[in-house]
Enzyme design. Structure first.
Site, PDB file in Angstrom:
ATOM      1  N   ARG A  60       0.784  -1.259   0.000  1.00 20.42           N
ATOM      2  CA  ARG A  60       0.000   0.000   0.000  1.00 20.42           C
ATOM      3  C   ARG A  60       0.803   1.290   0.000  1.00 20.42           C
ATOM      4  O   ARG A  60       0.212   2.362   0.088  1.00 20.42           O
ATOM      5  CB  ARG A  60      -0.973   0.033   1.178  1.00 20.42           C
ATOM      6  CG  ARG A  60      -1.896  -1.170   1.287  1.00 20.42           C
ATOM      7  CD  ARG A  60      -2.825  -1.298   0.096  1.00 20.42           C
ATOM      8  NE  ARG A  60      -3.854  -2.316   0.294  1.00 20.42           N
ATOM      9  CZ  ARG A  60      -4.297  -3.108  -0.678  1.00 20.42           C
ATOM     10  NH1 ARG A  60      -3.815  -2.998  -1.909  1.00 20.42           N
ATOM     11  NH2 ARG A  60      -5.232  -3.999  -0.423  1.00 20.42           N
ATOM     12  N   HIS A 105      -3.484 -11.800 -12.848  1.00 17.51           N
ATOM     13  CA  HIS A 105      -4.691 -11.889 -12.014  1.00 17.51           C
ATOM     14  C   HIS A 105      -5.777 -12.318 -12.999  1.00 17.51           C
ATOM     15  O   HIS A 105      -6.314 -11.487 -13.740  1.00 17.51           O
ATOM     16  CB  HIS A 105      -4.978 -10.513 -11.400  1.00 17.51           C
ATOM     17  CG  HIS A 105      -6.340 -10.368 -10.795  1.00 17.51           C
ATOM     18  ND1 HIS A 105      -6.550 -10.140  -9.455  1.00 17.51           N
ATOM     19  CD2 HIS A 105      -7.578 -10.415 -11.353  1.00 17.51           C
ATOM     20  CE1 HIS A 105      -7.852 -10.053  -9.215  1.00 17.51           C
ATOM     21  NE2 HIS A 105      -8.500 -10.208 -10.359  1.00 17.51           N
ATOM     22  N   ASP A 118      -1.293 -13.121  -0.968  1.00 15.54           N
ATOM     23  CA  ASP A 118      -2.189 -12.037  -1.398  1.00 15.54           C
ATOM     24  C   ASP A 118      -2.586 -11.163  -0.195  1.00 15.54           C
ATOM     25  O   ASP A 118      -3.737 -10.745  -0.083  1.00 15.54           O
ATOM     26  CB  ASP A 118      -3.428 -12.574  -2.132  1.00 15.54           C
ATOM     27  CG  ASP A 118      -4.142 -11.476  -2.932  1.00 15.54           C
ATOM     28  OD1 ASP A 118      -3.617 -10.338  -2.998  1.00 15.54           O
ATOM     29  OD2 ASP A 118      -5.221 -11.754  -3.479  1.00 15.54           O
ATOM     30  N   GLY A 149     -10.210  -8.233  -0.348  1.00 20.04           N
ATOM     31  CA  GLY A 149      -8.875  -8.473   0.200  1.00 20.04           C
ATOM     32  C   GLY A 149      -8.853  -8.748   1.686  1.00 20.04           C
ATOM     33  O   GLY A 149      -9.665  -8.219   2.451  1.00 20.04           O
TER      34      GLY A 149
HETATM   35  O1  DOR Z   1      -8.581  -9.516  -2.829  1.00 22.24           O
HETATM   36  C1  DOR Z   1      -7.859  -8.824  -3.514  1.00 22.24           C
HETATM   37  N1  DOR Z   1      -7.290  -7.707  -3.030  1.00 22.24           N
HETATM   38  N2  DOR Z   1      -7.644  -9.178  -4.773  1.00 22.24           N
HETATM   39  C2  DOR Z   1      -6.982  -8.401  -5.625  1.00 22.24           C
HETATM   40  O2  DOR Z   1      -6.836  -8.764  -6.743  1.00 22.24           O
HETATM   41  C3  DOR Z   1      -6.482  -7.071  -5.202  1.00 22.24           C
HETATM   42  C4  DOR Z   1      -6.276  -7.025  -3.751  1.00 22.24           C
HETATM   43  C5  DOR Z   1      -6.102  -5.635  -3.235  1.00 22.24           C
HETATM   44  O3  DOR Z   1      -5.312  -4.861  -3.782  1.00 22.24           O
HETATM   45  O4  DOR Z   1      -6.751  -5.301  -2.233  1.00 22.24           O
HETATM   46 ZN    ZN Z   2      -5.153 -10.319  -7.669  1.00 25.69          ZN
END
Ligand code: DOR
Ligand code: ZN
Length: 425
Positions: free
Chosen positions: A66, A181, A306, A325
């Site tokens: 981030r 992805h 992830d 996410g």
């Molecule tokens: O769950 C996810 N979060 N999948 C993604 O492809 C992006 C990621 C995010 O950046 O939060």
């Molecule tokens: Zn992804």
């Protein structure tokens, strides 16, 4: 100098599983010897690893740190501290930051911040297209010179077959993996979970497994056309796995990763709790069974987290409105031990391979426990009981569906470039 004594060293890269002492000098491994053979020098720091496993440092191919731009959800500092607690010594950072890592100056920024504030190595992944917008190819060669290890438009797929072909052509000549992805967005519009009985019961819009598999099919064809190294991120569906298996059997350079949440949970676990919302969404029972089989038989090359932090203000909203996410670093090893090793599905050495040699090979590097190698090591227990409490996490976010879960076995110490960056008491 640091000596790690009496650990059970398991290293798939050298086919080792035996008690060994490891001498670390500076940021390198100086010597690996039978227990008691290393000369005891007064003043040398020792770490007693009796009863513990010592493995090559775990590598996470897929994480969202981030920074720059969304520092209220995570920073390179907080994210890498969470990674260290999870036993990871290196994490690959996805480019969907603000701004997107689509040029060398952002790549350099990430590497500089990692050097200044990171607890573990950060290996940046560059965007495939400018802004990950799917229109124009990004400055891949410039980013490679700056230090990216792969390219991806993660968060979304590479938008069109034409662009994916162009990206693969470039990456083939630069010898970089293309991380996809995999999602056909036309099949996923408005979807917040996997399509099925549960999505119907909950009244939530679902995407079919085919949303992923259709994109994997496209990319396998393009990998064949271009000769590129294609790596499928967070693979979640049986149909996609079958395509990877068949591509491998045809000799294509196609690899894939699976997340701990996809091999642990299924769509039936979803309620209206946004901590169970991620993309790709949790699959059906038969998908999970296929992933477990693929992890065992070698079709799956790596476990990747992830790790996708979202601050409470963003995530603690209705399921429909929450971002995709979940946190991943600190629960990855515990879940792998539970689902793969303790459940009797995989030998411990194979599980370690999925965290070490597997991801290293995808990046085209070799990591092993041997003299002269970087002193990146993961020390863990396979039986210590512990409970994951998300409020104790160094992460800035709290979006884990595993808060309060009890584990058997987990990280005990993480050593990066010869320094102990995490250790349980
Ligand atoms: O769950 C996810 N979060 N999948 C993604 O492809 C992006 C990621 C995010 O950046 O939060
Ligand atoms: Zn992804």
């Amino acid at each position: 100098m640091l000596v790690i004594n009496n650990g059970r060293v398991i290293d798939p890269a050298t086919n080792t599983d035996r008690p060994r002492d490891i001498l670390i000098d500076g940021d390198k491994i100086a010597e690996v010897a039978e227990p008691g053979r290393l000369a005891t020098v007064p003043g040398r720091e020792t770490f007693d690893a009796a009863g513990l496993i010592v493995a090559p440092g775990f590598i996470d191919l897929h994480a969202h740190l981030r920074e720059p731009g969304q520092e209220s959800s995570e920073t390179i500092e907080t994210g890498t501290r969470a990674a260290a607690r999870g036993g990871f010594t290196a994490v690959c950072s996805m480019p969907n930051t603000k701004p997107v890592n689509d040029n060398a100056s952002v790549t350099r920024f990430v590497l500089d911040r990692a050097k200044a504030t990171g607890a573990v190595h950060v290996w940046p992944i560059g965007a495939a297209s400018v802004g990950s917008q799917g229109q124009a190819i990004s400055e891949i060669a410039g980013m490679k010179d700056a230090g990216i290890v792969a390219v991806s438009d993660d968060g979304k797929p590479i938008a069109t077959a034409k662009l994916a072909r162009q990206v693969m052509d470039y990456c083939r000549s630069l010898d970089l993996p293309v991380i996809e992805h995999a999602e056909d967005v036309s099949l996923a519009v408005g979807a917040v979970m996997r399509e099925g009985v549960t999505s119907t019961r909950l009244g939530l819009r679902g995407m079919p497994a085919a949303a992923e598999a259709v994109c994997v099919a496209r990319d396998v064809q393009l990998a064949e056309l271009t000769g590129a190294r294609l790596h499928v991120a967070h693979l979640s569906a049986k149909a996609s796995l079958e395509q990877v298996r068949s591509a491998k059997s045809r000799g294509l350079r196609v690899t894939c990763e699976v997340t701990p949440h996809h091999f642990t949970l299924i769509d039936e676990d979803v309620s209206y709790d946004s901590r169970f919302k991620m993309n790709p969404p949790l699959g059906a029972r038969e998908d999970r069974a296929a992933l477990l089989e693929g992890l065992a038989d070698g079709t799956v090359d790596a476990i990747a987290t992830d790790h996708a932090p979202h601050e409470p203000a963003l995530k603690d909203v209705e399921f429909d409105r929450a971002p995709f996410g979940i946190l991943g670093f600190e629960t990855a090893l515990g879940l792998a031990l539970e689902q793969l090793v303790h459940a009797g599905r995989l030998p411990l050495g194979r599980m370690i391979e999925l965290f070490t040699r597997g991801p290293a090979r995808i990046l085209g590097i070799e990591r092993k426990i041997a003299a002269g190698q970087p002193a990146d090591l993961t020390v863990f227990s396979i039986d210590r009981a512990w409970t994951y409490r998300v409020e104790d996490s160094p992460s800035k976010s709290r979006n884990s569906p595993f808060d309060g879960k009890q584990f058997r076995g987990g990280p005990v110490a993480t050593i990066v470039a010869g320094r102990v960056v995490y250790r349980t008491n």
